[in-house]
Design an enzyme around this catalytic site. Sequence first.
Site, PDB file in Angstrom:
ATOM      1  N   GLY A  56       0.795  -1.213   0.000  1.00 50.10           N
ATOM      2  CA  GLY A  56       0.000   0.000   0.000  1.00 50.10           C
ATOM      3  C   GLY A  56       0.830   1.266   0.000  1.00 50.10           C
ATOM      4  O   GLY A  56       0.282   2.362  -0.033  1.00 50.10           O
ATOM      5  N   HIS A 225      -0.745   5.113   7.445  1.00 49.63           N
ATOM      6  CA  HIS A 225      -1.725   4.035   7.598  1.00 49.63           C
ATOM      7  C   HIS A 225      -3.046   4.590   8.136  1.00 49.63           C
ATOM      8  O   HIS A 225      -3.761   3.906   8.868  1.00 49.63           O
ATOM      9  CB  HIS A 225      -1.212   2.960   8.569  1.00 49.63           C
ATOM     10  N   GLY A 413     -17.399  21.524 -19.614  1.00 47.75           N
ATOM     11  CA  GLY A 413     -17.852  22.594 -18.745  1.00 47.75           C
ATOM     12  C   GLY A 413     -17.028  23.861 -18.748  1.00 47.75           C
ATOM     13  O   GLY A 413     -17.297  24.769 -17.958  1.00 47.75           O
ATOM     14  N   ASP A 414     -16.040  23.980 -19.638  1.00 50.36           N
ATOM     15  CA  ASP A 414     -15.158  25.152 -19.581  1.00 50.36           C
ATOM     16  C   ASP A 414     -15.426  26.175 -20.686  1.00 50.36           C
ATOM     17  O   ASP A 414     -14.791  27.230 -20.715  1.00 50.36           O
ATOM     18  CB  ASP A 414     -13.698  24.719 -19.633  1.00 50.36           C
ATOM     19  N   CYS A 415     -16.352  25.893 -21.601  1.00 52.10           N
ATOM     20  CA  CYS A 415     -16.573  26.786 -22.748  1.00 52.10           C
ATOM     21  C   CYS A 415     -17.047  28.165 -22.297  1.00 52.10           C
ATOM     22  O   CYS A 415     -16.534  29.189 -22.753  1.00 52.10           O
ATOM     23  CB  CYS A 415     -17.579  26.165 -23.712  1.00 52.10           C
ATOM     24  N   SER A 458     -11.277  26.667 -28.408  1.00 56.96           N
ATOM     25  CA  SER A 458     -11.975  27.880 -28.824  1.00 56.96           C
ATOM     26  C   SER A 458     -11.020  29.058 -28.906  1.00 56.96           C
ATOM     27  O   SER A 458     -11.126  29.903 -29.812  1.00 56.96           O
ATOM     28  CB  SER A 458     -13.125  28.199 -27.860  1.00 56.96           C
ATOM     29  N   THR A 509     -20.661  22.806 -34.145  1.00 55.21           N
ATOM     30  CA  THR A 509     -19.526  23.531 -33.594  1.00 55.21           C
ATOM     31  C   THR A 509     -19.830  25.026 -33.651  1.00 55.21           C
ATOM     32  O   THR A 509     -20.904  25.435 -34.103  1.00 55.21           O
ATOM     33  CB  THR A 509     -18.233  23.266 -34.387  1.00 55.21           C
ATOM     34  N   GLY A 566     -20.622  26.573 -27.881  1.00 54.86           N
ATOM     35  CA  GLY A 566     -19.839  27.596 -28.571  1.00 54.86           C
ATOM     36  C   GLY A 566     -20.668  28.383 -29.563  1.00 54.86           C
ATOM     37  O   GLY A 566     -20.561  29.615 -29.654  1.00 54.86           O
TER      38      GLY A 566
END
Length: 585
Positions: A56, A225, A413-415, A458, A509, A566
């Site tokens: 681990g 741990h 989600g960034d446009c 874009s 587009t 867009g």
Amino acid sequence: MSAKHFINDPAVLVDTALQSLTLTNPSVALDAANKIVYQRPGHPSQVSIISGGGSGHEPSFGAFVGTGLLSAAVAGTIFASPSAEQVRRAIMSRVDTERGVLVTVMNYTGDVLNFGMAVEKAKAAGVKVEMVIVGDDVGVGREKGGKVGRRGIAGTVLVHKIAGALAAQGASLEQVNQVAKLVADNLVSVGASLEHVHVPGRAPIDPEAEGSLGTDEIEIGMGIHNEPGSGRAKIELPELVKTMLSQLLDRNDKDRAFLSVDSNEVVLLVNNLGGVSVLELGGITTEVVRQLGDWNIRPVRILSGTYMTSLNGLGFSISLLNVVDTAIKGSTMIQLLDYPCEATGWSAPISPDTWEAKNTATREDTAAFDQSVKPSGLRADGTAFVETLTSGLEALVLVEPEVTRFDTIVGDGDCGIGLKRGAEAVLKHLREAPATGDVVVDVAKIVPVIENSMDGTSGALFAIFLNALVHSLRALSPGDATPQLWSNALKQSCEALSRYTPAKPGDRTIVDALYPFVDALGESGDIKKAAVAAKRAAEGTRGMRPSLGRAVYVGGSGFESVPDPGAFGLASFFLGLAGLKPNEA
């Protein structure tokens, strides 16, 4: 912390992970029954170094087996020490014992007892064996640590690396043992985490259970741990790092002043506990180095990466090595740290020569960035230009929430944020740099604003289009900037854009709104009609299956319910240019 795993059987997980080490490093072998990863025979005789512990913590310890580092590593189940018999077999039969064996172990009760028992058995059998126990953690102070002492955490890997290099150079067991202890005695580390980790095969952690971390809480001093540390806090990174460095370095903290870091040379290790992104770890490293400067510490070596994890732990640790004299000629701690090794878990790609060069040179020539634009003689009312453009940009800013909502459904989600960022940057430019009335000059000055404020696809599309537009406008100058001239210039810019993207109307587009606007402007000479055409075309993308862009990979049926983000944003900009409200289109 996510309780989802690709491999949910912990036994299968450990066994297959150990097997992978033989696939990625041909020089190591696996004793699967005893979970021992070891160097294949055939290398020159040297002091063998063995370490290990619960699984681990990868790449510790199995991935550190290789030339110049560990000779063997013994693994237990997840977060549990291997048995004494496993360790004994590693010492007695999986490494070269001719020059002696050094066993290194972190200071956890199970590890110390099992490794210690194996060491005593090997000694009784006549093998020369020494053991070094590493306890570098300052997260738990003297009072709370009591007789158990400090826990071992990520600084342990520096003990392995330095001792492994010295052994590879042919040093004696006595020398390797002495230097390993010296490194351990000059190490301090502390960790912090945003969450407890989930162990595969166990029930998911109840976030409401006693002891669970709140969503905005950080555990300072958390062990590897899931053990608690010195306390919890609701603080941002700068304050967190300040607290951690204080625990490492404050000589007035009598509960934690384990080491005086007073050497001219200090090594910094920023370790990822498994779940921190590379991007965020970079930001953390920068903050740590910055604040070390407040302590007048400028590390001679900086290691940042994943060296000892706590499964997918969302945390990091800071380790400082106070570099002292090894008393071995030609084998300083730094030289041994820099010494080459061949182990998949060790990451230190920068050569000693590069570190020692201390090159601070930069390229500061600004000549290449001179973007002065020659007047073209293409005239327009500067005040009207600014007012019209401002109206369009403000409309674009207002629709950001809608564009973001659409893009969250069909993209990443960034446009909306990208369009808003570009629009706000141009608005700021228009307020600070009045229009000249020369269209080419005024448009050209907007281009670098877009290039510097918008990124992603874009941003690139807009930058290409606007650069082409400047070229087209200049080619059509001098004279008055009539609607027909604008239409011709825009058409030429569309042609230029088509050389870099195959997007056409119907591909869902931004082009779906751009081309109808340009065509309608050319046919009617009326910007309002052109804006309405763009709006209708953008709405027409609702239900249109995407052919290009990230929406292609998103899948699902979201494209049926929303327009292309867009295209919708660009159409809103055109409506603003025309002085129209969305409901007027």
